[in-house]
Design an enzyme around this catalytic site. Structure first.
Site, PDB file in Angstrom:
ATOM      1  N   CYS A 235      -6.888 -30.730 -21.205  1.00 28.95           N
ATOM      2  CA  CYS A 235      -8.024 -31.135 -20.384  1.00 28.95           C
ATOM      3  C   CYS A 235      -9.290 -31.391 -21.201  1.00 28.95           C
ATOM      4  O   CYS A 235     -10.097 -32.250 -20.851  1.00 28.95           O
ATOM      5  CB  CYS A 235      -8.293 -30.092 -19.307  1.00 28.95           C
ATOM      6  SG  CYS A 235      -8.418 -28.387 -19.910  1.00 28.95           S
TER       7      CYS A 235
ATOM      8  N   HIS B 158     -15.660 -29.298 -18.127  1.00 31.42           N
ATOM      9  CA  HIS B 158     -15.768 -28.983 -19.557  1.00 31.42           C
ATOM     10  C   HIS B 158     -16.830 -29.856 -20.207  1.00 31.42           C
ATOM     11  O   HIS B 158     -16.890 -31.072 -19.952  1.00 31.42           O
ATOM     12  CB  HIS B 158     -14.437 -29.235 -20.271  1.00 31.42           C
ATOM     13  CG  HIS B 158     -13.341 -28.287 -19.895  1.00 31.42           C
ATOM     14  ND1 HIS B 158     -13.554 -27.113 -19.227  1.00 31.42           N
ATOM     15  CD2 HIS B 158     -11.992 -28.359 -20.111  1.00 31.42           C
ATOM     16  CE1 HIS B 158     -12.398 -26.494 -19.038  1.00 31.42           C
ATOM     17  NE2 HIS B 158     -11.444 -27.223 -19.565  1.00 31.42           N
TER      18      HIS B 158
END
Length: 359
Positions: free
Chosen positions: A149, A242
């Site tokens: 990810c 993120h």
């Protein structure tokens, strides 16, 4: 595929964050229809709609299905001639079970990490290295992997520069949300327990996958780039999304306008009509606001990601700072959508068109 007829698919995983993102994004998908969901022994036999829902958004209308075990899933795949599997399995289980679905005649689009570095298995971000799909012939069943990810916002912003300019080194600092560690870490953080900042093995995964994604494809051979990569990872208390801080050194000086032009060119070049592909996969802003930027790609302020497949599929990057050959920027992506289930669904859309399953 006949107009109006969807391809049946099975989701491997039922109660985790990524498996529920798959359920969410496939519940109204124009290409794919959920025909089965495989769960752990604690979920098997329960009504899918009755499982606890762990995402912040409301639970979508899910098909009237009973969660089944792995053997039942394999039988379902064989019996219904199902071509597509979406895997949200833990890596250790994916190692054993994903190949069994391939043997049953399926193509597995995997969010698991186990097979990502196998040289015969494609690891693909559609806007970065679509050509790597050639590793799996269109007539052949197999496994196709989506990425870690955190590597998503790195590869999407580095690739347009690297495709035009030699890079000598890349330095990356990450700030990764707790949802990247799974549902249990998200729960404990919500209860007030601070997460450990350490993410064992993560830096190596990001480095290896980035190098593979940016490799050139000659016939079916990946020619790896020669730049140095340094990655430092940190878990932060944020629930979703993120952030990565990126610094690269190019072989010759560049300008801020040149870098931003390459990002803009990448958007133009990679615009597609795939259901999950946003109109702009790179959005340039002065600053990052995770609470709203997690839905980047959508024109709606509070989109329903079960109906708006563009929501969360773009990454946001800051205006780059440039000093001769050194370029710095910060990028953000929603780790459970673009970095996981959404990116994997987009990959399946692309491959389904490539194979002629959809027009």
């Amino acid at each position: 595929m006949m107009p109006g007829i969807k391809m049946g698919c099975i989701i491997l995983g039922s109660g985790g964050l990524v498996s529920q993102r798959f359920q969410q994004r496939l519940s109204n998908h124009p290409f794919f229809e959920i025909l089965g969901v495989v769960g752990s022994p604690t979920s098997t036999g329960k009504q899918l709609s009755e499982l606890p829902w762990h995402l912040d958004e409301k639970k979508p209308m899910l098909p009237d299905l009973i969660v089944i075990g792995m053997e039942e899933g394999l039988e379902l795949a064989k019996r219904n001639d199902i071509q597509i599997i979406f895997s949200a399995l833990p890596s250790s289980i994916a190692a054993e079970k994903e190949p069994l679905f391939v043997e049953s005649g399926c193509t597995v689009y995997s969010n698991a990490s186990y097979h990502r570095m196998e040289p015969t298995i494609p690891l693909v971000i559609p806007e970065v290295n679509e050509k790597h799909l050639i590793l799996l012939d269109i007539e052949t069943n197999g496994i196709i992997c989506s990425t870690n990810c955190t590597v998503m916002p790195i590869a999407l912003t580095v690739n347009p520069i690297f495709s035009e300019m030699q890079i000598k080194r890349i330095s990356i600092q990450t700030e990764q949300s707790v949802s990247g560690g799974g549902i249990e870490l998200l729960k404990t953080t919500k209860s007030g327990i601070m997460p450990s900042p350490k993410i064992p093995g993560e830096a190596q995964k990001i480095e290896e996958e980035l190098i593979r994604l940016l490799s050139k494809m000659e016939d079916k051979n990946e020619i790896k780039p020669s730049f140095d990569v340094d990655v430092n990872c940190k878990r932060v208390e944020r629930e979703f999304g993120h952030i990565v801080h990126i610094e690269i050194e190019t072989s010759t000086p560049v300008t801020r306008e040149w870098v931003m032009g390459k990002w803009t060119d990448s958007v133009t070049k990679n615009s597609s009509k795939l259901p999950s592909s946003p109109s702009s996969h790179i959005i340039i802003q002065e600053s990052i606001v995770p609470e709203t930027d997690r839905w980047a790609g959508s024109s709606e302020i509070q989109p329903d990601p079960a109906k708006n497949l563009h929501a969360g599929m773009a990454i946001v990057t800051t205006i780059p700072e440039v000093e001769d050959c050194v370029v710095r920027w910060t990028a953000f992506s929603e780790n459970t959508i673009r970095g996981a289930a959404g990116g994997c669904v987009l990959l399946a859309e692309l491959d389904s068109v490539r194979r002629g399953w959809v027009s």
